[in-house]
Write a protein that holds these residues in place. Structure first.
Motif, PDB file in Angstrom:
ATOM      1  N   MET A   1       0.860  -1.173   0.000  1.00 25.20           N
ATOM      2  CA  MET A   1       0.000   0.000   0.000  1.00 25.20           C
ATOM      3  C   MET A   1       0.904   1.233   0.000  1.00 25.20           C
ATOM      4  N   SER A   2       0.657   2.118  -0.940  1.00 23.20           N
ATOM      5  CA  SER A   2       1.485   3.307  -1.056  1.00 23.20           C
ATOM      6  C   SER A   2       1.153   4.302   0.050  1.00 23.20           C
ATOM      7  N   TYR A   3       2.060   5.254   0.209  1.00 23.59           N
ATOM      8  CA  TYR A   3       1.865   6.290   1.221  1.00 23.59           C
ATOM      9  C   TYR A   3       0.594   7.086   0.937  1.00 23.59           C
ATOM     10  N   GLY A   4       0.363   7.419  -0.331  1.00 24.26           N
ATOM     11  CA  GLY A   4      -0.824   8.196  -0.694  1.00 24.26           C
ATOM     12  C   GLY A   4      -2.116   7.456  -0.393  1.00 24.26           C
ATOM     13  N   GLU A   5      -2.133   6.150  -0.661  1.00 22.16           N
ATOM     14  CA  GLU A   5      -3.330   5.363  -0.380  1.00 22.16           C
ATOM     15  C   GLU A   5      -3.556   5.238   1.123  1.00 22.16           C
ATOM     16  N   ARG A   6      -2.484   5.028   1.867  1.00 21.31           N
ATOM     17  CA  ARG A   6      -2.593   4.944   3.322  1.00 21.31           C
ATOM     18  C   ARG A   6      -3.070   6.278   3.911  1.00 21.31           C
ATOM     19  N   GLU A   7      -2.554   7.367   3.368  1.00 26.45           N
ATOM     20  CA  GLU A   7      -2.980   8.699   3.803  1.00 26.45           C
ATOM     21  C   GLU A   7      -4.464   8.921   3.504  1.00 26.45           C
ATOM     22  N   ALA A   8      -4.916   8.482   2.339  1.00 28.28           N
ATOM     23  CA  ALA A   8      -6.331   8.631   1.970  1.00 28.28           C
ATOM     24  C   ALA A   8      -7.227   7.777   2.866  1.00 28.28           C
ATOM     25  N   LEU A   9      -6.791   6.564   3.185  1.00 29.94           N
ATOM     26  CA  LEU A   9      -7.577   5.705   4.074  1.00 29.94           C
ATOM     27  C   LEU A   9      -7.683   6.300   5.476  1.00 29.94           C
ATOM     28  N   SER A  10      -6.575   6.815   5.989  1.00 27.31           N
ATOM     29  CA  SER A  10      -6.644   7.417   7.319  1.00 27.31           C
ATOM     30  C   SER A  10      -7.497   8.688   7.289  1.00 27.31           C
ATOM     31  N   GLY A  11      -7.451   9.431   6.193  1.00 27.66           N
ATOM     32  CA  GLY A  11      -8.318  10.602   6.053  1.00 27.66           C
ATOM     33  C   GLY A  11      -9.785  10.216   5.995  1.00 27.66           C
ATOM     34  N   LEU A  12     -10.081   9.120   5.320  1.00 29.20           N
ATOM     35  CA  LEU A  12     -11.462   8.645   5.233  1.00 29.20           C
ATOM     36  C   LEU A  12     -11.962   8.189   6.603  1.00 29.20           C
ATOM     37  N   VAL A  13     -11.137   7.477   7.339  1.00 30.66           N
ATOM     38  CA  VAL A  13     -11.516   7.056   8.689  1.00 30.66           C
ATOM     39  C   VAL A  13     -11.753   8.278   9.571  1.00 30.66           C
ATOM     40  N   THR A  14     -10.863   9.246   9.483  1.00 29.81           N
ATOM     41  CA  THR A  14     -11.016  10.483  10.256  1.00 29.81           C
ATOM     42  C   THR A  14     -12.314  11.185   9.887  1.00 29.81           C
ATOM     43  N   ALA A  59      -7.907  13.747  13.966  1.00 26.70           N
ATOM     44  CA  ALA A  59      -7.092  13.587  12.754  1.00 26.70           C
ATOM     45  C   ALA A  59      -5.640  13.268  13.109  1.00 26.70           C
ATOM     46  N   ILE A  60      -5.113  13.947  14.102  1.00 29.42           N
ATOM     47  CA  ILE A  60      -3.735  13.681  14.520  1.00 29.42           C
ATOM     48  C   ILE A  60      -3.611  12.263  15.071  1.00 29.42           C
ATOM     49  N   ALA A  61      -4.561  11.869  15.922  1.00 27.99           N
ATOM     50  CA  ALA A  61      -4.517  10.531  16.525  1.00 27.99           C
ATOM     51  C   ALA A  61      -4.623   9.436  15.463  1.00 27.99           C
ATOM     52  N   VAL A  62      -5.515   9.605  14.487  1.00 18.99           N
ATOM     53  CA  VAL A  62      -5.681   8.590  13.440  1.00 18.99           C
ATOM     54  C   VAL A  62      -4.435   8.519  12.559  1.00 18.99           C
ATOM     55  N   ALA A  63      -3.835   9.660  12.244  1.00 20.15           N
ATOM     56  CA  ALA A  63      -2.623   9.658  11.418  1.00 20.15           C
ATOM     57  C   ALA A  63      -1.472   8.954  12.137  1.00 20.15           C
ATOM     58  N   ILE A  64      -1.309   9.231  13.425  1.00 19.56           N
ATOM     59  CA  ILE A  64      -0.240   8.585  14.194  1.00 19.56           C
ATOM     60  C   ILE A  64      -0.506   7.088  14.297  1.00 19.56           C
TER      61      ILE A  64
END
Length: 148
Positions: A1-14, A59-64
């Motif tokens: 999983m690429s960084y961009g996809e992981r970032e998008a998934l964490s953004g969606l969860v947030t 958002a910070i907690a989900v990203a971490i």
């Protein structure tokens, strides 16, 4: 999983957590009549500012948590390099989200012209912002999965 996809998934969860938080808090206050009367918009704005503070923390907690889980599960160091594909996916998803937001704002203006209340319009603006953010992240995930 690429960084961009992981970032998008964490953004969606947030986004989904924040949507549930906002719905729970504001619908309860609206049902209780807290936003009625001359001080209604002021109380609404204060409530939204508190919720925005909570959403930043979420958002910070989900990203971490996402970065830590990825590191534990894969054993890889995060690679946050971005290429043309990542920028293209970001641009396409953002364009679609802006269309959603723009047409929604047009609908709010029509609603106000037909007699909607200011609190309803503000709630709809807030909902549109939250939904367009979730839509953007979902579109990014879909585009990454499709290999676009």
């Amino acid at each position: 999983m690429s960084y961009g996809e992981r970032e998008a998934l964490s953004g969606l969860v947030t986004s989904l957590i924040v949507i549930v938080l906002f719905l729970w808090q504001l619908s309860g206050q609206t049902a209780a009549g807290a936003f009625d009367g001359p001080e209604g918009l002021r109380l609404w704005a204060r409530s939204v500012l508190v919720l925005i503070g909570w959403s930043i923390g979420i958002a910070i907690a989900v990203a971490i948590l996402s970065a830590v889980l990825h590191g534990i599960l894969t054993g890889e160091k995060p690679d946050d390099r971005r290429d043309e594909r990542d920028r293209d996916i970001d641009r396409r998803a953002l364009t679609w989200a802006w269309y959603l937001l723009s047409f929604g704002l047009l609908g709010i203006i029509v609603g106000l012209a037909l007699g909607d209340t200011a609190v309803k319009a503000m709630n709809t603006v807030l909902a549109l912002c939250l939904l367009s953010e979730a839509f953007r992240d979902a579109a990014k995930v879909i585009l990454y999965r499709r290999g676009a």
